[in-house]
Design a protein around this motif. Structure first.
Motif, mmCIF file in Angstrom:
data_model
loop_
_atom_site.group_PDB
_atom_site.id
_atom_site.type_symbol
_atom_site.label_atom_id
_atom_site.label_comp_id
_atom_site.label_asym_id
_atom_site.label_seq_id
_atom_site.Cartn_x
_atom_site.Cartn_y
_atom_site.Cartn_z
ATOM 1 N N PHE A 72 -20.290 -5.405 41.980
ATOM 2 C CA PHE A 72 -21.537 -4.840 41.453
ATOM 3 C C PHE A 72 -22.620 -5.914 41.364
ATOM 4 N N ARG A 73 -22.246 -7.107 40.871
ATOM 5 C CA ARG A 73 -23.221 -8.215 40.791
ATOM 6 C C ARG A 73 -23.725 -8.593 42.179
ATOM 7 N N ASP A 74 -22.797 -8.664 43.158
ATOM 8 C CA ASP A 74 -23.183 -9.012 44.527
ATOM 9 C C ASP A 74 -24.100 -7.946 45.125
ATOM 10 N N GLU A 75 -23.787 -6.673 44.900
ATOM 11 C CA GLU A 75 -24.609 -5.569 45.407
ATOM 12 C C GLU A 75 -25.982 -5.542 44.749
ATOM 13 N N SER A 76 -26.070 -5.985 43.521
ATOM 14 C CA SER A 76 -27.334 -5.968 42.784
ATOM 15 C C SER A 76 -28.198 -7.180 43.091
ATOM 16 N N LYS B 9 -26.228 -9.464 52.473
ATOM 17 C CA LYS B 9 -25.747 -9.387 53.850
ATOM 18 C C LYS B 9 -24.274 -9.767 53.985
ATOM 19 N N ASN B 10 -23.838 -10.754 53.260
ATOM 20 C CA ASN B 10 -22.470 -11.258 53.435
ATOM 21 C C ASN B 10 -21.608 -11.013 52.206
ATOM 22 N N ILE B 11 -21.652 -9.819 51.715
ATOM 23 C CA ILE B 11 -20.861 -9.483 50.532
ATOM 24 C C ILE B 11 -19.415 -9.246 50.952
ATOM 25 N N GLN B 12 -18.507 -9.863 50.222
ATOM 26 C CA GLN B 12 -17.092 -9.654 50.476
ATOM 27 C C GLN B 12 -16.575 -8.657 49.441
#
Length: 186
Positions: A58-62, A67-70
């Motif tokens: 959720f933090r990465d998506e926010s 682009k490079n979310i794992q």
């Protein structure tokens, strides 16, 4: 001084490619789960791990750089249920556990297939992740024993209000043998 058993969380990553489709599969193993003398809330480290992975995603998506979310979320829990011991053929407990009322199905003394730990774990996690219960060591049982145990476990899962993953129905164009195999797995 008593040493407490810990639930260790280990990750194994496997890259799979089939028919041109690449998939990175992460297996999260929990050696030590349920091995302690006192298993009170031993599922908590597993639940915390699942929650942490969802929060990180959720933090990465926010964030600004998406682009490079794992994706390390836990999408499925394969939960192995022992076919031996642990209350098989013994009376189910009755009383206040798991939300009050009667814990056993039917009258007191009905056979119990799931350990209290199994029920507690699945109830704690069924809203967090898809649970696929698997009868462990089923190859050591007769087909009739497997069928009987699967039915009893399904009844108890329903009784305790545990939501498990429901496999989709086969496509109508599948051959009959595949449909029978699919039905047997369910």
């Amino acid at each position: 001084e008593r040493i407490t058993q810990t639930v260790e969380i280990t990750k194994h990553v496997v890259d799979i490619e089939e028919k041109g489709v690449k998939l990175r599969l992460t297996i999260v193993d929990t050696p030590g789960f349920g091995d302690a003398v006192n298993n009170t809330e031993c599922w908590k480290p597993v639940a915390d791990y699942i929650d942490q992975q969802f929060e990180q995603y959720f933090r990465d998506e926010s964030g600004l750089n998406r682009k490079n979310i794992q994706d390390n979320r836990v999408h499925c829990c394969i939960y192995f249920i022992s076919p031996f011991g642990h209350g098989y053929g013994q009376p189910c407990p009755r009383g206040r556990a798991w939300g009050g009322g009667s814990v056993g199905r039917g009258s007191p003394g009905s056979p119990c297939r799931l350990r209290p730990l199994d029920v507690e774990f699945m109830r704690a996690l069924h809203q967090r992740v898809n649970i696929v219960p698997v009868l462990a060591k089923a190859d050591t049982l007769t087909p009739a024993e497997v069928e009987r145990m699967k039915n009893k476990i399904r009844e108890e899962i329903d009784h305790y209000g545990i939501r498990i993953y429901q496999f989709p129905e086969c496509d109508s164009d599948e051959d009959e043998e595949f449909k029978l195999q699919d039905q047997a797995l369910k």
